[in-house]
Design a protein around this motif. Sequence first.
Motif, short mmCIF file in Angstrom:
data_model
loop_
_atom_site.label_atom_id
_atom_site.label_comp_id
_atom_site.label_asym_id
_atom_site.label_seq_id
_atom_site.Cartn_x
_atom_site.Cartn_y
_atom_site.Cartn_z
N TYR A 1 34.78 24.61 -7.17
CA TYR A 1 35.54 25.84 -6.99
C TYR A 1 35.18 26.58 -5.70
O TYR A 1 35.75 27.63 -5.41
CB TYR A 1 35.34 26.77 -8.19
CG TYR A 1 36.04 26.30 -9.44
CD1 TYR A 1 37.34 26.71 -9.74
CD2 TYR A 1 35.42 25.42 -10.31
CE1 TYR A 1 37.98 26.26 -10.88
CE2 TYR A 1 36.05 24.96 -11.45
CZ TYR A 1 37.33 25.39 -11.73
OH TYR A 1 37.98 24.94 -12.86
N ARG B 1 31.91 33.77 -14.84
CA ARG B 1 33.31 33.45 -15.19
C ARG B 1 33.39 32.76 -16.54
O ARG B 1 34.28 33.03 -17.34
CB ARG B 1 33.92 32.59 -14.08
CG ARG B 1 35.38 32.35 -14.21
CD ARG B 1 36.17 33.62 -13.95
NE ARG B 1 37.23 33.70 -14.93
CZ ARG B 1 37.98 34.75 -15.17
NH1 ARG B 1 37.82 35.85 -14.48
NH2 ARG B 1 38.90 34.74 -16.08
N TRP B 2 32.46 31.85 -16.83
CA TRP B 2 32.40 31.17 -18.13
C TRP B 2 32.27 32.21 -19.23
O TRP B 2 33.00 32.17 -20.22
CB TRP B 2 31.24 30.17 -18.15
CG TRP B 2 31.02 29.51 -19.48
CD1 TRP B 2 31.65 28.39 -19.95
CD2 TRP B 2 30.10 29.92 -20.50
NE1 TRP B 2 31.18 28.09 -21.21
CE2 TRP B 2 30.23 29.00 -21.57
CE3 TRP B 2 29.19 30.96 -20.62
CZ2 TRP B 2 29.47 29.11 -22.73
CZ3 TRP B 2 28.44 31.06 -21.77
CH2 TRP B 2 28.59 30.14 -22.81
N GLN C 1 35.57 34.13 -19.66
CA GLN C 1 36.62 33.33 -20.29
C GLN C 1 36.32 33.03 -21.75
O GLN C 1 37.24 32.78 -22.53
CB GLN C 1 36.87 32.05 -19.49
CG GLN C 1 37.67 32.32 -18.23
CD GLN C 1 38.01 31.09 -17.44
OE1 GLN C 1 37.72 31.03 -16.26
NE2 GLN C 1 38.63 30.10 -18.08
N TYR D 1 36.97 37.58 -10.49
CA TYR D 1 38.27 37.88 -11.12
C TYR D 1 39.45 37.25 -10.37
O TYR D 1 40.60 37.47 -10.75
CB TYR D 1 38.45 39.39 -11.24
CG TYR D 1 37.43 40.00 -12.16
CD1 TYR D 1 37.57 39.89 -13.54
CD2 TYR D 1 36.30 40.64 -11.66
CE1 TYR D 1 36.62 40.42 -14.40
CE2 TYR D 1 35.35 41.17 -12.51
CZ TYR D 1 35.51 41.06 -13.88
OH TYR D 1 34.56 41.57 -14.72
N ASP D 2 39.16 36.50 -9.34
CA ASP D 2 40.24 35.89 -8.57
C ASP D 2 40.35 34.37 -8.78
O ASP D 2 41.00 33.67 -8.01
CB ASP D 2 40.09 36.21 -7.08
CG ASP D 2 38.78 35.70 -6.49
OD1 ASP D 2 37.87 35.33 -7.26
OD2 ASP D 2 38.67 35.66 -5.25
N GLU E 1 39.98 31.18 -12.22
CA GLU E 1 39.69 30.83 -13.61
C GLU E 1 39.18 29.40 -13.65
O GLU E 1 39.64 28.56 -12.87
CB GLU E 1 40.94 30.94 -14.49
CG GLU E 1 41.32 32.36 -14.80
CD GLU E 1 42.38 32.46 -15.90
OE1 GLU E 1 42.69 31.44 -16.55
OE2 GLU E 1 42.89 33.57 -16.09
N LEU E 2 38.27 29.15 -14.56
CA LEU E 2 37.78 27.79 -14.77
C LEU E 2 38.82 27.02 -15.58
O LEU E 2 39.41 27.56 -16.52
CB LEU E 2 36.45 27.82 -15.53
CG LEU E 2 35.29 28.54 -14.83
CD1 LEU E 2 34.10 28.64 -15.77
CD2 LEU E 2 34.91 27.83 -13.55
N LYS E 3 39.01 25.77 -15.21
CA LYS E 3 39.92 24.91 -15.97
C LYS E 3 39.28 24.55 -17.30
O LYS E 3 38.06 24.59 -17.45
CB LYS E 3 40.24 23.65 -15.16
CG LYS E 3 41.05 23.93 -13.92
CD LYS E 3 41.36 22.66 -13.18
CE LYS E 3 42.18 23.00 -11.94
NZ LYS E 3 42.42 21.82 -11.12
N GLU E 4 40.13 24.19 -18.26
CA GLU E 4 39.65 23.86 -19.60
C GLU E 4 38.57 22.79 -19.58
O GLU E 4 37.60 22.87 -20.33
CB GLU E 4 40.82 23.40 -20.49
CG GLU E 4 41.25 24.44 -21.48
CD GLU E 4 42.34 23.92 -22.41
OE1 GLU E 4 42.05 23.00 -23.20
OE2 GLU E 4 43.44 24.45 -22.31
N ILE F 1 35.29 24.38 -18.60
CA ILE F 1 34.75 25.15 -19.73
C ILE F 1 34.11 24.19 -20.73
O ILE F 1 32.99 24.42 -21.21
CB ILE F 1 35.86 25.98 -20.41
CG1 ILE F 1 36.39 27.07 -19.48
CG2 ILE F 1 35.38 26.56 -21.74
CD1 ILE F 1 35.50 28.29 -19.34
#
Length: 144
Positions: free
Chosen positions: A77, A87-88, A91, A113-114, A116-119, A122
């Motif tokens: 990222y 971020r984890w 989310q 906040y700009d 997101e982690l992909k599934e 995670i």
Amino acid sequence: MINDQPHFDHSGVKHLEEIRTAGFPMPSVNQIELHPLCQQRPIVSYCREHNIVVQAYCPLIRGKMDHPTITEIASKYGRDPAQILIRWSLQKGFVPLPKSATPSRIHSNTKVYDFELKEEDIAALDALDRGKNGAISWNPVDVD
């Protein structure tokens, strides 16, 4: 206190049940050690079932962020490991409490906040859970 509801630090399921069965108001927030290596799933589940906000302390694993999975995701990222861990937490629905005395790190910790982690990322972080063995601080949730 928030709305006359207490805030408890480090309360495990047993302790929360004792509060509930004694007829005391349930806490609105429960602060527990929480990061990918120590996810405390039973307590988190209990808190969610009872609408208790989970506040994550030690979300940056006290600076021990060199696990290959964490560093690989950070590289993917273009972020630092601390940002990935914060971020984890976000989310997952936790309120992370990152600690730093270094102004540049404090600033960096806000830059979550700009993206997101992909599934799958995670899931990779979730797979690091070592239960109690992943704790990096004294964890009183199993204390009677």
